[in-house]
Write a protein that holds these residues in place. Sequence first.
Motif, mmCIF file in Angstrom:
data_model
loop_
_atom_site.group_PDB
_atom_site.id
_atom_site.type_symbol
_atom_site.label_atom_id
_atom_site.label_comp_id
_atom_site.label_asym_id
_atom_site.label_seq_id
_atom_site.Cartn_x
_atom_site.Cartn_y
_atom_site.Cartn_z
ATOM 1 N N ASN A 63 17.022 -5.234 -2.180
ATOM 2 C CA ASN A 63 17.255 -5.434 -0.145
ATOM 3 C C ASN A 63 15.834 -5.445 0.495
ATOM 4 O OD1 ASN A 63 17.458 -2.644 0.461
ATOM 5 N ND2 ASN A 63 18.800 -2.327 -1.458
ATOM 6 N N ILE A 64 15.772 -5.995 1.489
ATOM 7 C CA ILE A 64 15.153 -5.968 2.531
ATOM 8 C C ILE A 64 14.542 -4.462 2.329
ATOM 9 C CG2 ILE A 64 14.639 -5.853 4.887
ATOM 10 C CD1 ILE A 64 16.730 -8.167 4.833
ATOM 11 N N ASN A 65 14.647 -3.319 2.461
ATOM 12 C CA ASN A 65 14.697 -1.967 2.441
ATOM 13 C C ASN A 65 13.290 -1.936 1.279
ATOM 14 O OD1 ASN A 65 15.585 -1.325 5.365
ATOM 15 N ND2 ASN A 65 16.958 -0.296 4.362
ATOM 16 N N ASN A 66 14.198 -1.509 0.248
ATOM 17 C CA ASN A 66 13.098 -1.639 -1.655
ATOM 18 C C ASN A 66 12.794 -2.901 -1.210
ATOM 19 O OD1 ASN A 66 15.201 -0.198 -2.298
ATOM 20 N ND2 ASN A 66 16.254 -1.556 -3.225
ATOM 21 N N VAL A 67 12.710 -3.752 -1.130
ATOM 22 C CA VAL A 67 11.238 -5.268 -0.821
ATOM 23 C C VAL A 67 9.790 -4.024 0.009
ATOM 24 C CG1 VAL A 67 10.469 -6.856 -1.025
ATOM 25 C CG2 VAL A 67 12.842 -6.991 -1.290
ATOM 26 N N PHE A 68 10.796 -3.341 0.944
ATOM 27 C CA PHE A 68 9.218 -2.600 1.937
ATOM 28 C C PHE A 68 8.665 -2.141 1.430
ATOM 29 C CE2 PHE A 68 8.543 -0.567 5.712
ATOM 30 C CZ PHE A 68 7.588 -0.902 6.307
ATOM 31 N N GLU A 69 9.357 -1.418 0.398
ATOM 32 C CA GLU A 69 9.064 0.446 0.154
ATOM 33 C C GLU A 69 7.786 -0.303 -1.290
ATOM 34 O OE1 GLU A 69 11.792 3.194 -2.952
ATOM 35 O OE2 GLU A 69 12.422 3.032 -0.445
ATOM 36 N N ASP A 70 8.620 -1.027 -2.221
ATOM 37 C CA ASP A 70 7.336 -1.975 -2.875
ATOM 38 C C ASP A 70 6.407 -2.367 -2.846
ATOM 39 O OD1 ASP A 70 9.841 -1.660 -5.483
ATOM 40 O OD2 ASP A 70 9.921 -3.653 -5.260
ATOM 41 N N ILE A 71 6.111 -3.245 -1.603
ATOM 42 C CA ILE A 71 4.981 -3.126 -0.284
ATOM 43 C C ILE A 71 4.306 -2.236 0.086
ATOM 44 C CG2 ILE A 71 4.076 -5.100 1.398
ATOM 45 C CD1 ILE A 71 6.747 -6.102 1.551
ATOM 46 N N VAL A 72 5.301 -1.814 0.476
ATOM 47 C CA VAL A 72 4.015 0.040 1.265
ATOM 48 C C VAL A 72 3.400 0.260 0.331
ATOM 49 C CG1 VAL A 72 4.048 1.826 2.121
ATOM 50 C CG2 VAL A 72 5.243 0.135 3.199
ATOM 51 N N ASN A 73 4.298 0.993 -0.871
ATOM 52 C CA ASN A 73 4.006 1.325 -2.240
ATOM 53 C C ASN A 73 2.144 0.368 -2.980
ATOM 54 O OD1 ASN A 73 5.893 3.586 -2.078
ATOM 55 N ND2 ASN A 73 6.630 2.978 -3.780
ATOM 56 N N LYS A 74 2.713 -0.608 -3.275
ATOM 57 C CA LYS A 74 1.601 -0.955 -3.695
ATOM 58 C C LYS A 74 0.429 -1.658 -2.488
ATOM 59 C CE LYS A 74 3.597 -4.700 -6.987
ATOM 60 N NZ LYS A 74 3.290 -5.659 -8.161
ATOM 61 N N ILE A 115 11.002 -15.634 -5.551
ATOM 62 C CA ILE A 115 12.790 -14.993 -5.161
ATOM 63 C C ILE A 115 12.863 -16.803 -6.591
ATOM 64 C CG2 ILE A 115 13.285 -14.475 -3.377
ATOM 65 C CD1 ILE A 115 14.196 -16.615 -2.225
ATOM 66 N N SER A 116 13.275 -16.546 -6.999
ATOM 67 C CA SER A 116 13.959 -17.669 -7.886
ATOM 68 C C SER A 116 14.094 -19.012 -6.830
ATOM 69 C CB SER A 116 14.534 -16.991 -9.338
ATOM 70 O OG SER A 116 16.111 -17.119 -8.884
ATOM 71 N N GLU A 117 14.431 -20.092 -7.822
ATOM 72 C CA GLU A 117 14.700 -20.960 -6.817
ATOM 73 C C GLU A 117 16.128 -21.146 -6.908
ATOM 74 O OE1 GLU A 117 13.227 -24.534 -8.734
ATOM 75 O OE2 GLU A 117 14.956 -26.051 -7.616
ATOM 76 N N SER A 118 16.799 -20.970 -7.392
ATOM 77 C CA SER A 118 18.507 -20.452 -7.345
ATOM 78 C C SER A 118 18.597 -19.645 -6.348
ATOM 79 C CB SER A 118 19.233 -20.452 -8.582
ATOM 80 O OG SER A 118 18.893 -19.578 -8.813
ATOM 81 N N GLU A 119 18.274 -18.783 -5.891
ATOM 82 C CA GLU A 119 17.903 -17.513 -5.185
ATOM 83 C C GLU A 119 18.734 -18.050 -3.582
ATOM 84 O OE1 GLU A 119 19.331 -14.534 -5.181
ATOM 85 O OE2 GLU A 119 18.867 -13.662 -3.203
ATOM 86 N N SER A 120 16.663 -19.260 -3.466
ATOM 87 C CA SER A 120 16.048 -19.624 -2.463
ATOM 88 C C SER A 120 17.673 -20.791 -1.534
ATOM 89 C CB SER A 120 14.542 -20.089 -2.897
ATOM 90 O OG SER A 120 14.892 -21.419 -1.572
ATOM 91 N N LEU A 177 -4.306 -11.265 -4.833
ATOM 92 C CA LEU A 177 -2.844 -10.914 -4.612
ATOM 93 C C LEU A 177 -1.909 -10.226 -4.918
ATOM 94 C CD1 LEU A 177 -0.929 -14.053 -4.845
ATOM 95 C CD2 LEU A 177 -0.453 -13.701 -6.672
ATOM 96 N N MET A 178 -0.970 -10.040 -4.625
ATOM 97 C CA MET A 178 -0.182 -8.710 -4.563
ATOM 98 C C MET A 178 1.333 -9.749 -4.769
ATOM 99 S SD MET A 178 -0.453 -4.966 -2.376
ATOM 100 C CE MET A 178 1.836 -5.758 -1.498
ATOM 101 N N GLU A 179 1.675 -9.190 -5.788
ATOM 102 C CA GLU A 179 3.394 -10.182 -5.978
ATOM 103 C C GLU A 179 4.048 -8.856 -6.296
ATOM 104 O OE1 GLU A 179 3.170 -12.541 -9.962
ATOM 105 O OE2 GLU A 179 1.490 -12.560 -9.816
ATOM 106 N N ILE A 180 5.350 -9.129 -5.642
ATOM 107 C CA ILE A 180 6.594 -8.253 -5.163
ATOM 108 C C ILE A 180 8.115 -9.075 -5.406
ATOM 109 C CG2 ILE A 180 8.198 -7.425 -2.897
ATOM 110 C CD1 ILE A 180 5.165 -5.839 -3.699
ATOM 111 N N ASN A 181 8.500 -8.799 -6.220
ATOM 112 C CA ASN A 181 9.610 -9.388 -5.982
ATOM 113 C C ASN A 181 11.235 -9.134 -5.441
ATOM 114 O OD1 ASN A 181 12.211 -9.236 -7.232
ATOM 115 N ND2 ASN A 181 13.120 -8.096 -8.557
ATOM 116 N N GLY A 182 11.358 -10.723 -4.882
ATOM 117 C CA GLY A 182 11.709 -11.198 -3.465
ATOM 118 C C GLY A 182 13.102 -10.593 -3.651
ATOM 119 N N GLU A 183 13.845 -10.155 -4.132
ATOM 120 C CA GLU A 183 16.211 -10.603 -4.478
ATOM 121 C C GLU A 183 16.096 -9.221 -4.653
ATOM 122 O OE1 GLU A 183 16.398 -12.680 -7.516
ATOM 123 O OE2 GLU A 183 15.395 -14.419 -7.937
#
Length: 217
Positions: free
Chosen positions: A201-212, A116-121, A193-199
């Motif tokens: 929503n929770i379910n979409n991030v999870f879906e991205d991780i599982v797919n990868k 996630i970006s610095e501002s989001e953090s 390494l697997m990079e995931i966009n954490g910005e």
Amino acid sequence: MNIIILGPQGCGKGTQAEMLAEKFNLVHIEMGSALRKQAAEDTPLGKKLDEIVNRKRELVSDDIVADVIREEAKRIPADKGIILDGAPRKMSQIDEAEDTFKENGRKLEKVIFVKISESESVNRISKRCACSKCGKGFILGKDPVNLKGICPECGGKIIRRKDDTPDGVKKRLEIFNRETIPVLDYYRNKGLLMEINGEKNINNVFEDIVNKLKRKK
Ligand SMILES: [Zn+2]
């Protein structure tokens, strides 16, 4: 499956780690809670931890981080995988974190970087607070219990951590950039390494991780 999950403060890796643990039947080792849990135990390591974490309030050394991970890993049945959350956070912790996997015949398969970006953090952390008694976390403006300021789990008072201010977050992000980014580069070079966009929503991030994870298998 044996995974490491890393990311800056507020990236949501703890939530993702829990969801992954459930989906893939893994044991979630979270460094902060492992340290607190073992510090409360009446063992030589527990006493040492209690002294450092609760009395002196110092950061634990690499050796002790390794001891804590090893102790946690020992308690996990051999047929279960591990998701290690929040370690290794610097280059000097890599060997020992990996030894822990190896000692039990496990092989590290993937390192997930929730970005996630610095501002989001800064934005996410400044809204964070926690129960002063049981440590459960809450998000201001999202969890209605905050209006009363009382923890629904244990009745403790909900407070904001002293260093959860924009300046506090920035300081911790500097440490992340200086110490943890090299760890991520190291795993990128090893092809893990697997990079995931954490910005998202929770379910979409999870879906991205599982797919990868499925794709790379
Ligand atoms: Zn509580």
